[in-house]
Design a protein around this motif. Structure first.
Motif, PDB file in Angstrom:
ATOM      1  N   THR A 163       0.822  -1.202   0.000  1.00  0.00           N
ATOM      2  CA  THR A 163       0.000   0.000   0.000  1.00  0.00           C
ATOM      3  C   THR A 163       0.859   1.257   0.000  1.00  0.00           C
ATOM      4  N   ILE A 164       2.136   1.112   0.369  1.00  0.00           N
ATOM      5  CA  ILE A 164       3.075   2.234   0.372  1.00  0.00           C
ATOM      6  C   ILE A 164       4.309   1.806  -0.417  1.00  0.00           C
ATOM      7  N   GLY A 165       4.858   2.703  -1.177  1.00  0.00           N
ATOM      8  CA  GLY A 165       6.125   2.417  -1.834  1.00  0.00           C
ATOM      9  C   GLY A 165       6.043   2.460  -3.342  1.00  0.00           C
ATOM     10  N   ARG A 166       7.208   2.246  -3.933  1.00  0.00           N
ATOM     11  CA  ARG A 166       7.353   2.294  -5.374  1.00  0.00           C
ATOM     12  C   ARG A 166       8.005   0.999  -5.830  1.00  0.00           C
ATOM     13  N   SER A 167       7.879   0.724  -7.118  1.00  0.00           N
ATOM     14  CA  SER A 167       8.478  -0.466  -7.700  1.00  0.00           C
ATOM     15  C   SER A 167       9.157  -0.100  -9.013  1.00  0.00           C
TER      16      SER A 167
END
Length: 166
Positions: free
Chosen positions: A14-18
């Motif tokens: 739900t939080i963060g980047r890829s």
């Protein structure tokens, strides 16, 4: 860690980047079999332009709707075919995992309670060491046999002469 713990911890997406390179090719296959929204895939393609060179630094948010909020919206996106990664999508496709994902989509308080407990449980996992364990250079690839031990990998990352001079 239990199956439920793993579904709970997936909610950290739900939080963060890829990195775009970690999902684009698989998502093209998912688009072909209808397990990712066509509009979402088009958005991802626009957000992830091809990068020249070997390393693609482009990233995007994992949770398209509330990327900076620790909430259960990640689970609500999955039935809408808005899961970024193949592993996210599997939470609603797998008969064992889907009931957990659906419960967390329906009850944010339940998910947050379970998330707290699973994070504590994961924090209590002992560090693996020795020749039967492996610290991977790339988490999705088993190290070459010549560097399969943790000691060998650590030596590759921090050569003895470099450590001695530090």
């Amino acid at each position: 860690m239990s199956v439920e713990d793993m579904v709970v911890l997936s909610g950290s997406h739900t939080i963060g980047r890829s990195l775009c390179a970690s999902f684009l090719a698989m998502n093209r296959r998912r688009l072909a079999n209808g397990t990712i929204s066509a509009a979402y895939q088009a958005l991802l393609e626009a957000l992830c332009p091809p990068s020249p060179g070997q390393f693609d630094p482009n990233t995007t948010e994992i949770d398209v709707s509330t990327p900076a909020v620790l909430d259960n919206n990640y689970y609500k996106l999955l039935p809408l075919n808005l899961g970024l990664h193949f592993s996210d999508d599997q939470l609603i496709r797998n008969a064992t995992l889907a009931p957990f994902a659906n419960a967390f989509a329906a009850n944010e308080t339940l998910w947050k309670q379970k998330f707290t407990a699973a994070m504590i449980k994961m924090g209590n996992i002992e560090v693996r060491t020795g020749t039967t364990d492996e610290i991977r250079l790339n988490c999705s690839v088993v190290n070459p046999s010549s560097s399969s031990s943790a000691a060998g990998v650590i030596e590759m990352l921090f050569p003895a002469d470099e450590v001695a001079t530090s």
